[in-house]
Structure formats: structure tokens, C-alpha cells
Motif scaffolding. Structure first.
Motif, PDB file in Angstrom:
ATOM      1  N   PHE A  29      43.973  63.904  62.521  1.00  0.00           N
ATOM      2  CA  PHE A  29      43.463  64.313  63.822  1.00  0.00           C
ATOM      3  C   PHE A  29      42.621  63.216  64.451  1.00  0.00           C
ATOM      4  O   PHE A  29      42.790  62.872  65.613  1.00  0.00           O
ATOM      5  CB  PHE A  29      42.639  65.594  63.704  1.00  0.00           C
ATOM      6  N   SER A  30      41.711  62.653  63.658  1.00  0.00           N
ATOM      7  CA  SER A  30      40.867  61.570  64.176  1.00  0.00           C
ATOM      8  C   SER A  30      40.306  60.757  63.023  1.00  0.00           C
ATOM      9  O   SER A  30      40.132  61.270  61.910  1.00  0.00           O
ATOM     10  CB  SER A  30      39.719  62.127  65.019  1.00  0.00           C
ATOM     11  N   ILE A  31      40.040  59.499  63.288  1.00  0.00           N
ATOM     12  CA  ILE A  31      39.417  58.612  62.306  1.00  0.00           C
ATOM     13  C   ILE A  31      38.087  58.141  62.861  1.00  0.00           C
ATOM     14  O   ILE A  31      38.030  57.607  63.974  1.00  0.00           O
ATOM     15  CB  ILE A  31      40.308  57.407  61.973  1.00  0.00           C
ATOM     16  N   ASN A  32      37.048  58.364  62.121  1.00  0.00           N
ATOM     17  CA  ASN A  32      35.717  57.918  62.545  1.00  0.00           C
ATOM     18  C   ASN A  32      35.530  56.465  62.128  1.00  0.00           C
ATOM     19  O   ASN A  32      35.975  55.544  62.770  1.00  0.00           O
ATOM     20  CB  ASN A  32      34.644  58.826  61.961  1.00  0.00           C
ATOM     21  N   ASP A  33      34.884  56.264  61.001  1.00  0.00           N
ATOM     22  CA  ASP A  33      34.604  54.918  60.533  1.00  0.00           C
ATOM     23  C   ASP A  33      35.713  54.399  59.632  1.00  0.00           C
ATOM     24  O   ASP A  33      36.400  55.166  58.948  1.00  0.00           O
ATOM     25  CB  ASP A  33      33.282  54.887  59.759  1.00  0.00           C
ATOM     26  N   MET A  34      35.860  53.094  59.632  1.00  0.00           N
ATOM     27  CA  MET A  34      36.774  52.410  58.726  1.00  0.00           C
ATOM     28  C   MET A  34      36.013  51.262  58.073  1.00  0.00           C
ATOM     29  O   MET A  34      35.019  50.778  58.641  1.00  0.00           O
ATOM     30  CB  MET A  34      37.979  51.835  59.472  1.00  0.00           C
ATOM     31  N   GLY A  35      36.505  50.798  56.941  1.00  0.00           N
ATOM     32  CA  GLY A  35      35.814  49.684  56.330  1.00  0.00           C
ATOM     33  C   GLY A  35      36.518  49.136  55.110  1.00  0.00           C
ATOM     34  O   GLY A  35      37.590  49.614  54.720  1.00  0.00           O
ATOM     35  N   TRP A  36      35.877  48.130  54.546  1.00  0.00           N
ATOM     36  CA  TRP A  36      36.370  47.478  53.321  1.00  0.00           C
ATOM     37  C   TRP A  36      35.221  47.359  52.324  1.00  0.00           C
ATOM     38  O   TRP A  36      34.095  46.999  52.700  1.00  0.00           O
ATOM     39  CB  TRP A  36      36.915  46.081  53.635  1.00  0.00           C
ATOM     40  N   TYR A  37      35.533  47.659  51.087  1.00  0.00           N
ATOM     41  CA  TYR A  37      34.613  47.492  49.965  1.00  0.00           C
ATOM     42  C   TYR A  37      35.299  46.574  48.954  1.00  0.00           C
ATOM     43  O   TYR A  37      36.509  46.360  49.006  1.00  0.00           O
ATOM     44  CB  TYR A  37      34.307  48.840  49.306  1.00  0.00           C
ATOM     45  N   ARG A  38      34.522  46.052  48.030  1.00  0.00           N
ATOM     46  CA  ARG A  38      35.105  45.246  46.967  1.00  0.00           C
ATOM     47  C   ARG A  38      34.348  45.466  45.669  1.00  0.00           C
ATOM     48  O   ARG A  38      33.168  45.831  45.663  1.00  0.00           O
ATOM     49  CB  ARG A  38      35.113  43.763  47.331  1.00  0.00           C
ATOM     50  N   LYS A  43      30.870  44.404  37.982  1.00  0.00           N
ATOM     51  CA  LYS A  43      29.908  44.681  39.044  1.00  0.00           C
ATOM     52  C   LYS A  43      30.235  46.001  39.725  1.00  0.00           C
ATOM     53  O   LYS A  43      31.331  46.518  39.624  1.00  0.00           O
ATOM     54  CB  LYS A  43      29.905  43.550  40.070  1.00  0.00           C
ATOM     55  N   GLN A  44      29.252  46.520  40.449  1.00  0.00           N
ATOM     56  CA  GLN A  44      29.462  47.754  41.196  1.00  0.00           C
ATOM     57  C   GLN A  44      30.226  47.464  42.485  1.00  0.00           C
ATOM     58  O   GLN A  44      30.195  46.350  43.012  1.00  0.00           O
ATOM     59  CB  GLN A  44      28.113  48.400  41.514  1.00  0.00           C
ATOM     60  N   ARG A  45      30.878  48.507  42.976  1.00  0.00           N
ATOM     61  CA  ARG A  45      31.565  48.379  44.252  1.00  0.00           C
ATOM     62  C   ARG A  45      30.525  48.172  45.350  1.00  0.00           C
ATOM     63  O   ARG A  45      29.501  48.841  45.384  1.00  0.00           O
ATOM     64  CB  ARG A  45      32.402  49.624  44.539  1.00  0.00           C
ATOM     65  N   GLU A  46      30.814  47.243  46.262  1.00  0.00           N
ATOM     66  CA  GLU A  46      29.884  46.938  47.334  1.00  0.00           C
ATOM     67  C   GLU A  46      30.616  46.931  48.678  1.00  0.00           C
ATOM     68  O   GLU A  46      31.817  46.637  48.752  1.00  0.00           O
ATOM     69  CB  GLU A  46      29.222  45.566  47.115  1.00  0.00           C
ATOM     70  N   VAL A  47      29.878  47.243  49.729  1.00  0.00           N
ATOM     71  CA  VAL A  47      30.469  47.235  51.061  1.00  0.00           C
ATOM     72  C   VAL A  47      30.635  45.798  51.525  1.00  0.00           C
ATOM     73  O   VAL A  47      29.761  44.948  51.307  1.00  0.00           O
ATOM     74  CB  VAL A  47      29.602  48.048  52.046  1.00  0.00           C
ATOM     75  N   ASP A  89      34.199  35.435  46.143  1.00  0.00           N
ATOM     76  CA  ASP A  89      34.852  36.518  46.884  1.00  0.00           C
ATOM     77  C   ASP A  89      35.931  37.202  46.044  1.00  0.00           C
ATOM     78  O   ASP A  89      36.499  38.223  46.469  1.00  0.00           O
ATOM     79  CB  ASP A  89      35.496  35.991  48.165  1.00  0.00           C
ATOM     80  N   THR A  90      36.221  36.661  44.874  1.00  0.00           N
ATOM     81  CA  THR A  90      37.230  37.250  44.003  1.00  0.00           C
ATOM     82  C   THR A  90      36.833  38.661  43.603  1.00  0.00           C
ATOM     83  O   THR A  90      35.736  38.895  43.098  1.00  0.00           O
ATOM     84  CB  THR A  90      37.415  36.390  42.742  1.00  0.00           C
ATOM     85  N   ALA A  91      37.721  39.611  43.859  1.00  0.00           N
ATOM     86  CA  ALA A  91      37.443  41.020  43.585  1.00  0.00           C
ATOM     87  C   ALA A  91      38.668  41.849  43.939  1.00  0.00           C
ATOM     88  O   ALA A  91      39.623  41.344  44.537  1.00  0.00           O
ATOM     89  CB  ALA A  91      36.246  41.506  44.404  1.00  0.00           C
ATOM     90  N   VAL A  92      38.614  43.117  43.572  1.00  0.00           N
ATOM     91  CA  VAL A  92      39.576  44.088  44.089  1.00  0.00           C
ATOM     92  C   VAL A  92      38.981  44.657  45.387  1.00  0.00           C
ATOM     93  O   VAL A  92      37.843  45.127  45.387  1.00  0.00           O
ATOM     94  CB  VAL A  92      39.860  45.207  43.088  1.00  0.00           C
ATOM     95  N   TYR A  93      39.735  44.596  46.449  1.00  0.00           N
ATOM     96  CA  TYR A  93      39.281  45.060  47.758  1.00  0.00           C
ATOM     97  C   TYR A  93      39.894  46.429  48.050  1.00  0.00           C
ATOM     98  O   TYR A  93      41.099  46.619  47.923  1.00  0.00           O
ATOM     99  CB  TYR A  93      39.668  44.051  48.838  1.00  0.00           C
TER     100      TYR A  93
END
Length: 121
Positions: A29-38, A43-47, A89-93
Motif C-alpha cells: 500500500f505504501s512505503i515509508n522509510d527505506m535504508g541500508w544496513y551492514r 560486529k553488530q549490524r549498523e545503519v 566497508d567489507t560486510a554483508v549489506y
């Protein structure tokens, strides 16, 4: 369920560029926010970057000036252009979307399956 399909990861040398894409499909129906984390190993997942429905942008300090997030609302797609890549920058995105599947439905978070980005020195 709304699958988010990512593409564009891979192996690149330091200083190179990659462009990630993430498309949502199904009944939306609608998409509010979008983004990428890695998430890097151990390490912990980070925005990394986020973009609101109104176009407001937010970046992690470590990627400012090098990464650019954008969205195509007609295609339910979010992009991440990554330039001047560094080994750190190496990570799973993972892509992320906060969306509503129906006008009467709740707003929920959805995640992509992850795509590996490896930057060699």
C-alpha cells in the motif's frame, strides 16, 4: 509477506565503486522509510544510510561523502551508490523498508536477504 530482493554486491578493489539495488514486490500500500544496513564479521549490524518518504537523508559518519542513497517510488526500489570504497566497508549489506501492505494494516519492517560486499586492499 513482501520479499525484498537485493542485487549488486561483489568484489571490488579499494577506491572502486558498486551500486546496490533492492526491490520490493507483492501487494504494497505504501512505503515509508527505506535504508541500508551492514554487518561485518564479528560486529553488530549498523545503519549505513536511510531515506524517508519525504526524501530526508541520513548517513553514517563513516560513509558520508562516499555513499549516496536514493529511491524510486514507482519501482518500490532503493539504491545505494558506493564510491571510494575502503576495505573497512567489507560486510554483508541488508536493505530495509518500513511499509504498509494494506490501508488498514500496520506499518512493519521488512529486510532483504543480504548481499556480500568485499573490498580488497
Amino acid at each position: 509477506q513482501v520479499p525484498l530482493v537485493e542485487s549488486g554486491g561483489g568484489l571490488v578493489q579499494a577506491g572502486g565503486s558498486l551500486r546496490l539495488s533492492c526491490a520490493a514486490s507483492g501487494n504494497i500500500f505504501s512505503i515509508n522509510d527505506m535504508g541500508w544496513y551492514r554487518q561485518a564479521p564479528g560486529k553488530q549490524r549498523e545503519v549505513v544510510a536511510t531515506i524517508t518518504s519525504g526524501g530526508s537523508l541520513n548517513y553514517a559518519d563513516s560513509v558520508k561523502g562516499r555513499f549516496t542513497i536514493s529511491r524510486d517510488n514507482a519501482k518500490n526500489t532503493v539504491y545505494l551508490q558506493m564510491n571510494s570504497l575502503k576495505p573497512e566497508d567489507t560486510a554483508v549489506y541488508y536493505c530495509w523498508m518500513r511499509l504498509r501492505v494494506a490501508v488498514w494494516g500496520s506499518v512493519d519492517d521488512y529486510w532483504g536477504q543480504g548481499t556480500q560486499v568485499t573490498v580488497s586492499s
